[in-house]
Design an enzyme around this catalytic site. Structure first.
Site, PDB file in Angstrom:
ATOM      1  N   ALA A   1      45.778  39.301  52.182  1.00 17.87           N
ATOM      2  CA  ALA A   1      47.226  39.406  52.336  1.00 17.87           C
ATOM      3  C   ALA A   1      47.628  39.585  53.799  1.00 17.87           C
ATOM      4  O   ALA A   1      47.028  40.373  54.533  1.00 17.87           O
ATOM      5  CB  ALA A   1      47.756  40.572  51.520  1.00 17.87           C
TER       6      ALA A   1
ATOM      7  N   GLY B   1      45.378  48.927  50.062  1.00 18.50           N
ATOM      8  CA  GLY B   1      46.689  49.129  50.668  1.00 18.50           C
ATOM      9  C   GLY B   1      47.067  48.048  51.662  1.00 18.50           C
ATOM     10  O   GLY B   1      47.748  48.306  52.663  1.00 18.50           O
TER      11      GLY B   1
ATOM     12  N   CYS C   1      51.152  43.518  44.354  1.00 15.47           N
ATOM     13  CA  CYS C   1      50.137  44.481  44.769  1.00 15.47           C
ATOM     14  C   CYS C   1      50.524  45.864  44.285  1.00 15.47           C
ATOM     15  O   CYS C   1      51.584  46.377  44.632  1.00 15.47           O
ATOM     16  CB  CYS C   1      49.951  44.502  46.282  1.00 15.47           C
ATOM     17  SG  CYS C   1      48.652  45.654  46.754  1.00 15.47           S
TER      18      CYS C   1
ATOM     19  N   ILE D   1      45.722  36.703  37.301  1.00 16.49           N
ATOM     20  CA  ILE D   1      46.619  37.840  37.471  1.00 16.49           C
ATOM     21  C   ILE D   1      46.163  38.691  38.645  1.00 16.49           C
ATOM     22  O   ILE D   1      45.011  38.616  39.058  1.00 16.49           O
ATOM     23  CB  ILE D   1      46.662  38.731  36.187  1.00 16.49           C
ATOM     24  CG1 ILE D   1      45.261  39.185  35.805  1.00 16.49           C
ATOM     25  CG2 ILE D   1      47.327  38.004  35.052  1.00 16.49           C
ATOM     26  CD1 ILE D   1      45.175  40.169  34.659  1.00 16.49           C
TER      27      ILE D   1
ATOM     28  N   GLY E   1      37.865  42.909  37.818  1.00 17.95           N
ATOM     29  CA  GLY E   1      36.533  42.702  37.264  1.00 17.95           C
ATOM     30  C   GLY E   1      36.578  42.294  35.800  1.00 17.95           C
ATOM     31  O   GLY E   1      37.649  42.145  35.218  1.00 17.95           O
TER      32      GLY E   1
ATOM     33  N   GLY F   1      38.079  38.855  36.658  1.00 21.26           N
ATOM     34  CA  GLY F   1      36.770  39.041  36.033  1.00 21.26           C
ATOM     35  C   GLY F   1      35.879  37.831  35.943  1.00 21.26           C
ATOM     36  O   GLY F   1      34.879  37.850  35.227  1.00 21.26           O
TER      37      GLY F   1
ATOM     38  N   GLY G   1      37.180  37.171  42.452  1.00 21.84           N
ATOM     39  CA  GLY G   1      37.365  38.325  43.340  1.00 21.84           C
ATOM     40  C   GLY G   1      36.174  39.253  43.326  1.00 21.84           C
ATOM     41  O   GLY G   1      35.199  39.081  44.067  1.00 21.84           O
TER      42      GLY G   1
HETATM   43  C1  LIG Z   1      39.173  45.022  47.029  1.00 21.48           C
HETATM   44  C2  LIG Z   1      40.271  44.127  46.524  1.00 21.48           C
HETATM   45  C3  LIG Z   1      41.310  43.755  47.393  1.00 21.48           C
HETATM   46  C4  LIG Z   1      42.345  42.931  46.959  1.00 21.48           C
HETATM   47  N1  LIG Z   1      43.330  42.565  47.826  1.00 21.48           N
HETATM   48  C5  LIG Z   1      44.306  41.714  47.418  1.00 21.48           C
HETATM   49  C6  LIG Z   1      45.299  41.250  48.328  1.00 21.48           C
HETATM   50  O1  LIG Z   1      45.289  41.564  49.523  1.00 21.48           O
HETATM   51  N2  LIG Z   1      46.268  40.414  47.855  1.00 21.48           N
HETATM   52  C7  LIG Z   1      46.298  40.006  46.547  1.00 21.48           C
HETATM   53  O2  LIG Z   1      47.185  39.236  46.171  1.00 21.48           O
HETATM   54  N3  LIG Z   1      45.348  40.406  45.668  1.00 21.48           N
HETATM   55  C8  LIG Z   1      44.367  41.246  46.067  1.00 21.48           C
HETATM   56  N4  LIG Z   1      43.399  41.644  45.167  1.00 21.48           N
HETATM   57  C9  LIG Z   1      43.432  41.141  43.784  1.00 21.48           C
HETATM   58  C10 LIG Z   1      42.513  39.939  43.588  1.00 21.48           C
HETATM   59  O3  LIG Z   1      42.903  38.859  44.432  1.00 21.48           O
HETATM   60  C11 LIG Z   1      42.493  39.451  42.131  1.00 21.48           C
HETATM   61  O4  LIG Z   1      43.786  39.047  41.748  1.00 21.48           O
HETATM   62  C12 LIG Z   1      42.031  40.526  41.163  1.00 21.48           C
HETATM   63  O5  LIG Z   1      41.050  41.336  41.742  1.00 21.48           O
HETATM   64  C13 LIG Z   1      41.485  39.964  39.856  1.00 21.48           C
HETATM   65  O6  LIG Z   1      40.342  39.148  40.063  1.00 21.48           O
HETATM   66  P1  LIG Z   1      38.811  39.687  39.930  1.00 21.48           P
HETATM   67  O7  LIG Z   1      38.717  40.424  38.632  1.00 21.48           O
HETATM   68  O8  LIG Z   1      37.967  38.460  39.996  1.00 21.48           O
HETATM   69  O9  LIG Z   1      38.592  40.590  41.086  1.00 21.48           O
HETATM   70  C14 LIG Z   1      42.355  42.479  45.598  1.00 21.48           C
HETATM   71  C15 LIG Z   1      41.311  42.855  44.735  1.00 21.48           C
HETATM   72  C16 LIG Z   1      40.271  43.664  45.173  1.00 21.48           C
HETATM   73  C17 LIG Z   1      39.174  44.033  44.215  1.00 21.48           C
END
Ligand SMILES: Cc1cc2nc3c(=O)[nH]c(=O)nc-3n(C[C@H](O)[C@H](O)[C@H](O)COP(=O)(O)O)c2cc1C
Ligand SMILES: Cc1cc2nc3c(=O)[nH]c(=O)nc-3n(C[C@H](O)[C@H](O)[C@H](O)COP(=O)(O)OP(=O)(O)OC[C@H]3O[C@@H](n4cnc5c(N)ncnc54)[C@H](O)[C@@H]3O)c2cc1C
Ligand code: FES
Lengths: 312, 260
Positions: A44, A70, A128, A189, A215, A242, A263
């Site tokens: 971001a 954050g 966020c 999402i 996750g 996830g 992610g």
């Molecule tokens: C450590 C971390 C930092 C993240 N930072 C952002 C961010 O800066 N902007 C955003 O839109 N989503 C952010 N996300 C959300 C992820 O882009 C993603 O939407 C979410 O984690 C679900 O996917 P996942 O289960 O594969 O991690 C972050 C997620 C994690 C775990």
């Protein structure tokens, strides 16, 4: 077989790292060739630099994790001058994730980012959960999300994907509101708001107290939401939540996603994205699928077809 | 840094809940400094999703000839309880070596070093001490534990130089804390690894000589991408204002980052 074409994005494959889990690619770029990826959604960007939340910023949960980073980032100007210049050396589309606390921040950041030739699309992070007074209200009130989308669309030189928050009662209302406001696509999402309490200290583990759950734990929620939304909108959806394997990617396509982001799984296995990309062709072959785009929404389309034929 | 399924060549119990694990693989050749760490996936043979996050563990020592690294860890959580069950002959998914360790390349005029460790902060100091001794530096080790049952590697450290064992309850060595014996000690450089309160106390005592400290922080990626592990710099005018423990650290020069 794997190529996907979405507004602004000609992808050689539909797999990209999710925002915030890949920074600006430099670290993972030391491990493998980033050109392998379908696209990269970068961390971001906000108008001004942000330090983010105090630590601990992460906590593990059953089959998932909480984070409250954050939105730490060096600000849009530094991202453009340092990170995008480096990423220009790759042949991979960049999607810039945009965040802010005020509508005017979003608009200004989005305009600056969209002017950069490396950036092929914007992802509006209206969801966020880790920023107070910020993102979260944009992501939970359809009228405000629509207004923000409209204002960003008015200045953006690139297609705009709106990243939806799952922390709402009616996700389709949100999706339809931003579609009507001109969104070119959706990202679904973001994380689910959660908390963990340490039974020794009897206090929340995260310094921010609450954090975003990500996750495998959230995959069923994402699948359900994409299944619902994809039947109600005409714009494409980048699915996430996830994903850890090629099978997960196929499940997302069946639900109605047209591309996917990975992610948290990058933390468990830093090579997960290239591995999934390598695994996909064989999986598709086994399903007798020659083009991954055929799978989009098949879970509900097939069902609709069946009903039709039984009526005849 | 590589990801490798390393071969477990040994695992033994050293003290109460403390285990020593030996791993063989190519990764060992890449270790460049004592104090670097590895990030271990501990879902083991099951291939299950949980625990989802890797566990950061310091490299205690490296045997170049045997292509082996030694780790020492305390069990007591989901991941480390699984790790202690790992058997020789099995393989373990290891990412590393990670981070920047203790600077030992350019220690020109240093003749006497003191290493100060607390609990599971002790392991990386063993590899460090061995390296310093090899370079002709004499090493004094001050190692703090809670109680006699927690003490490990006493003999190993004694073989490298004078070693002072301290326990909080006095059941082994001197009763008290590591900082109780620092006053008036003669050394040119100090290295410390242990719990935060210990690091703070050491930093207050050792303000007139170079001190390097190794930090702990909860981690996500372990390679510098997720910004889970950041600490503030003490210099308000620093261009970034923060450091990542995983990739800028875990070892910092005292005063570079805030201890809080
Ligand atoms: C450590 C971390 C930092 C993240 N930072 C952002 C961010 O800066 N902007 C955003 O839109 N989503 C952010 N996300 C959300 C992820 O882009 C993603 O939407 C979410 O984690 C679900 O996917 P996942 O289960 O594969 O991690 C972050 C997620 C994690 C775990
Ligand atoms: C650079 C570095 C080097 C380390 N070296 C060693 C070592 O040599 N020997 C040793 O015994 N321990 C070491 N630790 C601490 C070790 O990482 C934790 O004890 C371990 O992660 C706890 O995992 P668990 O499965 O037992 O606990 P759980 O409670 O299941 O852990 C839950 C989550 O919190 C994290 N976590 C919990 N405690 C800590 C902690 N103290 N530091 C960082 N993350 C934590 C875990 O990694 C995991 O993500 C080191 C930590 C860091 C950051
Ligand atoms: S653990 Fe991800 S940046 Fe340090």
């Amino acid at each position: 077989m794997l190529a996907v074409h979405l507004p602004g994005l000609d992808l050689k494959n539909p797999v990209m790292p999710a925002s915030g889990c890949f920074a600006f690619g430099a670290e993972y770029g030391n491990l493998y060739d980033l050109n392998k990826l379908g696209a990269i959604i970068i961390k971001a960007a906000t108008l001004e630099p942000r330090f983010g939340n105090p630590t601990p910023r992460v906590a593990e949960t059953p089959c998932g994790m909480l984070n409250a980073i954050g939105l730490q980032n060096p600000g849009v100007d530094k991202i453009i001058s340092n990170e995008l210049t480096r990423l220009a050396g790759y042949d991979v589309p960049i999607i810039a994730n945009i965040a802010g606390s005020e509508m005017s921040d979003y608009v200004e950041t989005a305009e600056k980012m969209s002017l950069n030739p490396v950036v092929k699309a914007l992802e509006l992070n209206i969801s966020c959960p880790n920023v107070r007074h910020g993102g979260i209200t944009f992501g939970t009130v359809p009228e405000i999300a629509a207004e923000l989308t409209e204002r960003v669309k008015a200045v953006s030189k690139k297609p705009v994907y709106v990243k939806l928050s799952p922390n709402v009662t009616d996700i389709t209302a949100m999706a339809q509101a931003v579609e009507e406001a001109g969104a070119d696509g959706l990202s679904m999402i973001n994380t689910l708001l959660g908390m963990r309490i340490d039974i020794k200290t009897q206090k929340p583990i995260l310094a921010n107290k609450t954090g975003g759950l990500s996750g495998p734990a959230i995959k069923p929620v994402a699948i359900r939401m994409i299944y619902e939304v994809s039947q109600k909108v005409r714009i494409p959806i980048i699915g996430m939540g996830g994903i850890q394997s090629a099978d997960d990617v196929i499940e997302y396509f069946l639900a109605g996603a047209s591309a996917v982001a990975v992610g948290t799984a990058n933390f468990a296995d830093p090579f997960v994205c290239p591995k999934i990309i390598d695994d996909l062709p064989e999986k598709l072959k086994a399903m007798h699928v020659t083009d991954i785009n055929e799978l989009v929404g098949r879970s509900w389309k097939a069902c609709a077809k069946k009903n039709e034929s039984s009526l005849r | 840094m590589i990801q490798e399924d390393m071969l477990i060549t040994g695992q033994r119990s050293l003290a109460d809940q403390i285990f020593e694990l030996k791993l063989r693989g190519k990764l060992a050749a890449n270790v460049s400094e004592p104090g670097q760490f590895v990030h271990i996936r501990v879902n083991g043979q099951s291939g299950s999703v949980a625990p989802i996050l890797r566990r950061p563990i310091s490299i205690c020592s490296r045997d170049r000839a045997k292509e082996e690294i030694t780790l020492i860890f305390r069990s007591g959580g989901l991941g480390t309880d699984l790790l202690k069950e790992a058997e020789p002959g099995e393989r373990l998914d290891v990412l590393g070596p990670l981070g920047h360790g203790f600077p030992v390349r350019d220690i020109h005029d240093m003749k006497k070093a003191v290493v100060i460790g607390g609990g599971v902060g002790v392991p990386p100091l063993y590899g460090l001490s061995a390296e310093l001794v090899k370079k002709g530096v004499s090493v004094l080790s001050i190692l703090g534990f809670r109680s006699a049952k927690d003490v490990f590697y006493k003999k190993e450290f004694e073989e490298l130089g004078e070693t002072v064992i301290m326990t909080e309850d006095g059941t082994s060595g001197i009763r008290g804390r590591v900082t109780d014996v620092l006053d008036g000690m003669d050394f040119d450089v100090a290295y410390a690894c242990g719990p935060l309160p210990m690091l703070k106390a050491v930093q207050r005592k050792v303000s007139d000589r170079p001190l390097y400290i190794s930090m702990e922080q909860r981690m996500g990626c372990g390679i510098g991408a997720c910004l889970a592990c950041v600490v503030h710099t003490t210099d308000q005018n620093d261009s970034k204002g923060y450091r990542r423990v995983c990739s800028d650290g875990p070892v910092f020069r005292a005063g570079e980052v805030e201890l809080c």
